[in-house]
Design a protein around this motif. Structure first.
Motif, PDB file in Angstrom:
ATOM      1  N   VAL A  61      13.369   0.809  -8.912  1.00  0.00           N
ATOM      2  CA  VAL A  61      13.904  -0.478  -9.372  1.00  0.00           C
ATOM      3  C   VAL A  61      13.744  -1.533  -8.270  1.00  0.00           C
ATOM      4  CG1 VAL A  61      15.998  -1.713 -10.062  1.00  0.00           C
ATOM      5  CG2 VAL A  61      15.556   0.594 -10.945  1.00  0.00           C
ATOM      6  N   GLY A  62      13.213  -2.688  -8.625  1.00  0.00           N
ATOM      7  CA  GLY A  62      13.008  -3.769  -7.668  1.00  0.00           C
ATOM      8  C   GLY A  62      11.591  -3.882  -7.148  1.00  0.00           C
ATOM      9  N   ASP A  63      10.740  -2.935  -7.505  1.00  0.00           N
ATOM     10  CA  ASP A  63       9.351  -2.943  -7.036  1.00  0.00           C
ATOM     11  C   ASP A  63       8.532  -3.917  -7.879  1.00  0.00           C
ATOM     12  OD1 ASP A  63       6.848  -2.475  -6.064  1.00  0.00           O
ATOM     13  OD2 ASP A  63       6.711  -0.392  -6.735  1.00  0.00           O
ATOM     14  N   GLY A  64       8.393  -5.139  -7.375  1.00  0.00           N
ATOM     15  CA  GLY A  64       7.658  -6.163  -8.106  1.00  0.00           C
ATOM     16  C   GLY A  64       6.190  -5.838  -8.284  1.00  0.00           C
ATOM     17  N   ALA A  65       5.647  -5.008  -7.408  1.00  0.00           N
ATOM     18  CA  ALA A  65       4.241  -4.625  -7.508  1.00  0.00           C
ATOM     19  C   ALA A  65       4.027  -3.523  -8.543  1.00  0.00           C
ATOM     20  CB  ALA A  65       3.716  -4.166  -6.149  1.00  0.00           C
ATOM     21  N   GLU A  66       5.119  -2.946  -9.025  1.00  0.00           N
ATOM     22  CA  GLU A  66       5.076  -1.885 -10.040  1.00  0.00           C
ATOM     23  C   GLU A  66       4.186  -0.721  -9.609  1.00  0.00           C
ATOM     24  OE1 GLU A  66       4.072  -3.617 -13.800  1.00  0.00           O
ATOM     25  OE2 GLU A  66       5.952  -4.740 -13.937  1.00  0.00           O
ATOM     26  N   LEU A  67       4.380  -0.290  -8.372  1.00  0.00           N
ATOM     27  CA  LEU A  67       3.626   0.848  -7.845  1.00  0.00           C
ATOM     28  C   LEU A  67       4.459   2.130  -7.813  1.00  0.00           C
ATOM     29  CD1 LEU A  67       1.747  -0.885  -4.884  1.00  0.00           C
ATOM     30  CD2 LEU A  67       0.850  -0.294  -7.144  1.00  0.00           C
ATOM     31  N   GLY A  68       5.633   2.090  -8.463  1.00  0.00           N
ATOM     32  CA  GLY A  68       6.453   3.298  -8.519  1.00  0.00           C
ATOM     33  C   GLY A  68       7.394   3.459  -7.352  1.00  0.00           C
ATOM     34  N   GLU A  76       0.290   8.082  -3.350  1.00  0.00           N
ATOM     35  CA  GLU A  76      -1.027   7.568  -2.975  1.00  0.00           C
ATOM     36  C   GLU A  76      -1.432   8.039  -1.581  1.00  0.00           C
ATOM     37  OE1 GLU A  76      -0.938   3.348  -3.347  1.00  0.00           O
ATOM     38  OE2 GLU A  76      -0.980   3.363  -5.536  1.00  0.00           O
ATOM     39  N   MET A  77      -0.486   8.061  -0.655  1.00  0.00           N
ATOM     40  CA  MET A  77      -0.774   8.519   0.707  1.00  0.00           C
ATOM     41  C   MET A  77      -1.134  10.006   0.732  1.00  0.00           C
ATOM     42  SD  MET A  77       2.282   6.569   2.774  1.00  0.00           S
ATOM     43  CE  MET A  77       2.513   4.789   2.614  1.00  0.00           C
ATOM     44  N   LEU A  78      -0.422  10.801  -0.064  1.00  0.00           N
ATOM     45  CA  LEU A  78      -0.702  12.239  -0.110  1.00  0.00           C
ATOM     46  C   LEU A  78      -2.084  12.505  -0.691  1.00  0.00           C
ATOM     47  CD1 LEU A  78       2.751  13.591  -1.362  1.00  0.00           C
ATOM     48  CD2 LEU A  78       1.752  13.960   0.897  1.00  0.00           C
ATOM     49  N   GLU A  79      -2.482  11.724  -1.688  1.00  0.00           N
ATOM     50  CA  GLU A  79      -3.775  11.934  -2.334  1.00  0.00           C
ATOM     51  C   GLU A  79      -4.944  11.613  -1.414  1.00  0.00           C
ATOM     52  OE1 GLU A  79      -2.876  11.316  -7.090  1.00  0.00           O
ATOM     53  OE2 GLU A  79      -3.334   9.546  -5.868  1.00  0.00           O
ATOM     54  N   GLY A 243      10.018  -3.607   1.033  1.00  0.00           N
ATOM     55  CA  GLY A 243      10.995  -2.604   1.432  1.00  0.00           C
ATOM     56  C   GLY A 243      10.557  -1.204   1.045  1.00  0.00           C
ATOM     57  N   TYR A 244      10.043  -1.059  -0.176  1.00  0.00           N
ATOM     58  CA  TYR A 244       9.583   0.253  -0.627  1.00  0.00           C
ATOM     59  C   TYR A 244       8.383   0.745   0.186  1.00  0.00           C
ATOM     60  CZ  TYR A 244      12.592   0.662  -4.761  1.00  0.00           C
ATOM     61  OH  TYR A 244      13.675   0.811  -5.606  1.00  0.00           O
ATOM     62  N   THR A 245       7.520  -0.171   0.587  1.00  0.00           N
ATOM     63  CA  THR A 245       6.366   0.215   1.401  1.00  0.00           C
ATOM     64  C   THR A 245       6.818   0.796   2.736  1.00  0.00           C
ATOM     65  OG1 THR A 245       4.911  -1.432   0.379  1.00  0.00           O
ATOM     66  CG2 THR A 245       4.284  -0.619   2.558  1.00  0.00           C
ATOM     67  N   LEU A 246       7.801   0.165   3.367  1.00  0.00           N
ATOM     68  CA  LEU A 246       8.306   0.657   4.645  1.00  0.00           C
ATOM     69  C   LEU A 246       9.014   2.000   4.486  1.00  0.00           C
ATOM     70  CD1 LEU A 246       9.655  -2.654   6.229  1.00  0.00           C
ATOM     71  CD2 LEU A 246       7.556  -1.417   6.814  1.00  0.00           C
ATOM     72  N   ILE A 247       9.764   2.164   3.396  1.00  0.00           N
ATOM     73  CA  ILE A 247      10.413   3.452   3.135  1.00  0.00           C
ATOM     74  C   ILE A 247       9.349   4.536   2.937  1.00  0.00           C
ATOM     75  CG2 ILE A 247      11.804   4.762   1.485  1.00  0.00           C
ATOM     76  CD1 ILE A 247      13.402   2.210   0.956  1.00  0.00           C
ATOM     77  N   ALA A 248       8.326   4.224   2.147  1.00  0.00           N
ATOM     78  CA  ALA A 248       7.270   5.198   1.871  1.00  0.00           C
ATOM     79  C   ALA A 248       6.548   5.622   3.146  1.00  0.00           C
ATOM     80  CB  ALA A 248       6.271   4.614   0.878  1.00  0.00           C
TER      81      ALA A 248
END
Length: 264
Positions: A61-68, A76-79, A243-248
């Motif tokens: 929730v809150g991910d404006g880029a809709e990347l999950g 994506e990083m694992l792949e 924020g989600y990118t930094l958490i990921a």
């Protein structure tokens, strides 16, 4: 004439003996057609299964880029790893879920089956437990109600971990810790930082007691109100795409370090 015939016969026998001599020395050597060893299973890229459980942060929730959210980005990083062919994700994160809700969720047959087949279980939980205390005590916030709830939170979280392990004894459990979103919403309530630290400490202790558990600390990412304003969604509670990118990135780094440690 007879002498010539005898002489030719002798010469013929000698020539025949010379021609047959090399053939007599040829030996039969059996040829082995043994198969090459099959490469180890680890040699082939594998399909990895990730299951997400918990609250709205796992849902994204809150991910404006809709990347999950962080789950999609970690996927994506694992792949990109050579030994991983692709990553299958089943995300059961639900907005508003508390530890009590997650306990019930873990009795769902579909969730149970997914966890049984998972290589990794990622989760965020606890933020709504704290939010519930804030809402109930908004005009008289002090440490006591948070610490009373913390004991219940600890019991429920322990039960959640035990339940996951009863379904799958081998999967990695990756627990993303709490951060303080109230710095921007309630800047005058400085005690929340200490409360978040205490709840994270309890969570970390339980997760790291599991030999295949990973606790990912993210509180420092959202450590100031100025940063919060840039990393939070417009609801001032959930992370935005930055924020989600930094958490990921923090989650992936923690997973990678755990893999290196296991291989040493």
């Amino acid at each position: 004439m007879l002498q010539k015939l005898v002489l030719f016969s002798i010469i013929g026998l000698c020539l025949t003996g010379c021609m047959n001599q090399p053939a007599a020395k040829l030996e039969y050597k059996p040829v082995s057609l043994s198969e090459k060893e099959t490469p180890a299973e680890e040699f082939f890229p594998k399909t990895m299964k990730v299951v997400g459980i918990g609250d709205s942060l796992t849902k994204g929730v809150g991910d404006g880029a809709e990347l999950g959210g962080y789950v999609g980005r970690v996927t994506e990083m694992l792949e990109e790893q050579d030994h991983i062919k692709d990553v299958l994700v089943e995300n059961y994160g639900v907005k508003g879920h508390k530890t009590s809700n997650l306990q019930k969720k873990l009795t769902n047959d579909k969730v149970i089956e997914s966890i049984k087949e998972a290589d990794m279980v990622v989760m965020t939980i606890g933020g709504n437990d704290i939010m519930n205390v804030v809402r109930q005590n908004i005009f008289s916030l002090d440490f006591e109600p948070f610490r009373a709830e913390q004991k219940l939170y600890e019991e429920r979280l322990r039960n959640i971990i035990i339940t996951i392990r009863s379904y799958n004894s081998d999967a990695q459990i990756v627990f993303v810790g709490l951060y303080n979103p109230f710095k921007y919403m309630l800047p005058n309530i400085t005690e929340i930082d200490q409360i978040i630290d205490e709840w994270n400490s309890v969570s970390k202790q339980m997760i790291t007691e599991d030999e295949n558990g990973i606790f990912v600390s993210v509180a420092d990412i959202f450590s100031t109100s100025e940063v919060d304003n840039k990393l939070l969604y417009k609801d001032e509670f959930h992370p935005n795409e930055s924020g989600y990118t930094l958490i990921a990135e923090r989650v992936y780094d923690s997973i990678s370090k755990a893999e290196v440690s296991l291989n040493e």
